[in-house]
Write a protein that holds these residues in place. Structure first.
Motif, PDB file in Angstrom:
ATOM      1  N   PRO A  76      24.109  28.823  73.936  1.00 45.49           N
ATOM      2  CA  PRO A  76      22.957  27.967  73.671  1.00 45.49           C
ATOM      3  C   PRO A  76      23.068  27.298  72.302  1.00 45.49           C
ATOM      4  N   ALA A  77      22.808  26.003  72.274  1.00 44.95           N
ATOM      5  CA  ALA A  77      22.870  25.230  71.026  1.00 44.95           C
ATOM      6  C   ALA A  77      21.633  24.351  70.922  1.00 44.95           C
ATOM      7  N   TYR A  78      21.110  24.264  69.724  1.00 48.22           N
ATOM      8  CA  TYR A  78      19.917  23.448  69.490  1.00 48.22           C
ATOM      9  C   TYR A  78      20.263  21.968  69.554  1.00 48.22           C
ATOM     10  N   PRO A  79      19.351  21.162  70.076  1.00 48.94           N
ATOM     11  CA  PRO A  79      19.590  19.716  70.122  1.00 48.94           C
ATOM     12  C   PRO A  79      19.780  19.155  68.709  1.00 48.94           C
ATOM     13  N   GLY A 111      17.493  34.399  74.574  1.00 51.10           N
ATOM     14  CA  GLY A 111      16.658  34.417  73.382  1.00 51.10           C
ATOM     15  C   GLY A 111      17.554  34.475  72.160  1.00 51.10           C
ATOM     16  N   THR A 112      17.292  33.612  71.179  1.00 50.34           N
ATOM     17  CA  THR A 112      18.185  33.477  70.040  1.00 50.34           C
ATOM     18  C   THR A 112      17.481  33.691  68.707  1.00 50.34           C
ATOM     19  N   GLU A 113      18.291  33.767  67.689  1.00 49.84           N
ATOM     20  CA  GLU A 113      17.851  33.634  66.308  1.00 49.84           C
ATOM     21  C   GLU A 113      18.502  32.359  65.786  1.00 49.84           C
ATOM     22  N   PRO A 114      17.699  31.428  65.257  1.00 50.26           N
ATOM     23  CA  PRO A 114      16.255  31.433  65.101  1.00 50.26           C
ATOM     24  C   PRO A 114      15.544  31.415  66.453  1.00 50.26           C
ATOM     25  N   GLY A 115      14.242  31.680  66.444  1.00 49.22           N
ATOM     26  CA  GLY A 115      13.443  31.920  67.634  1.00 49.22           C
ATOM     27  C   GLY A 115      13.427  30.825  68.671  1.00 49.22           C
ATOM     28  N   GLY A 116      14.518  30.662  69.366  1.00 50.85           N
ATOM     29  CA  GLY A 116      14.585  29.694  70.449  1.00 50.85           C
ATOM     30  C   GLY A 116      14.785  30.372  71.784  1.00 50.85           C
ATOM     31  N   LEU A 127      17.228  23.960  75.565  1.00 49.88           N
ATOM     32  CA  LEU A 127      16.130  24.545  74.823  1.00 49.88           C
ATOM     33  C   LEU A 127      14.828  24.384  75.596  1.00 49.88           C
ATOM     34  N   VAL A 128      14.024  25.448  75.658  1.00 53.82           N
ATOM     35  CA  VAL A 128      12.697  25.380  76.266  1.00 53.82           C
ATOM     36  C   VAL A 128      11.784  24.760  75.211  1.00 53.82           C
ATOM     37  N   GLU A 129      11.608  23.459  75.322  1.00 52.46           N
ATOM     38  CA  GLU A 129      10.908  22.670  74.305  1.00 52.46           C
ATOM     39  C   GLU A 129       9.448  23.076  74.137  1.00 52.46           C
TER      40      GLU A 129
END
Length: 190
Positions: A76-79, A111-116, A127-129
């Motif tokens: 998982p990667a943040y946009p 579930g990730t750190e930071p809280g995503g 990402l669950v926006e």
């Protein structure tokens, strides 16, 4: 009843198998690499392992043959442009939990750190926006780590639209619409 247990450790992924004589050692995968979380999807049989390479960062592995072989899956990667707080870019530092949605075979949450919170239906994680953009996220903090983390994901077995998550130093959040919107459920906690 499960015939297999996967155990993530600082030294790799250890498996145990149940046979006619009881439980036995099933081997180790990813030797020497910390495994922060592992599980076998009950619907698809796929095994998942979240790796914490340190130098190489967060990696995600999947096995379609009960752990005989593994393939890397994009973690998982943040946009682009996502920020934890103003001026602090959001990058995946740790995978805390993986969970299969019992109502949607093949759907996996992370579930990730930071809280995503991220979700995948087989082709990458998004990402669950609705949760990431919740205004209360600004109040979450790390509790001994740099950022808050989503460490628990639960699904209501009676209601496919109800999801519960827990965030370190952020509390419990509930979605009643399959993850589109979220509400804190922390009343009475001190």
């Amino acid at each position: 009843m499960a015939d297999r247990v996967l155990v993530g450790s600082r030294k790799g992924l250890i498996s145990f198998r149940r046979g006619p004589g009881g439980w036995s050692y099933g081997g180790v995968a990813h030797a020497g690499i910390p495994v922060s979380y592992a599980f076998q999807d009950p619907a698809t049989g796929a095994c998942w392992a979240a790796l914490d390479h340190g130098h190489w960062g967060v990696k995600l592995q999947r096995s379609q043959d009960r752990g005989a072989t593994w393939e890397e899956v994009a973690a998982p990667a943040y946009p682009e442009g996502s920020e934890v707080t103003e001026g602090k870019p959001a990058t995946t530092k740790y995978l805390w939990v993986l969970a299969a949605d019992p109502h949607a075979p093949g759907r996996v949450y992370a579930g990730t750190e930071p809280g995503g919170l991220f979700v995948s239906d087989g082709e990458g994680f998004r990402l669950v926006e609705g949760l990431w953009n919740d205004p209360t996220r600004a109040q979450w903090f790390g509790g001994g780590r740099d950022s808050a983390a989503i460490h628990s994901i639960l699904f209501d077995p009676r209601d496919p639209a109800r999801i519960l998550i827990a965030i370190s130093c952020g509390g419990t959040y509930e979605s009643l619409d399959g993850g589109q919107t979220w509400a804190p459920r922390n009343n009475g906690l001190q």
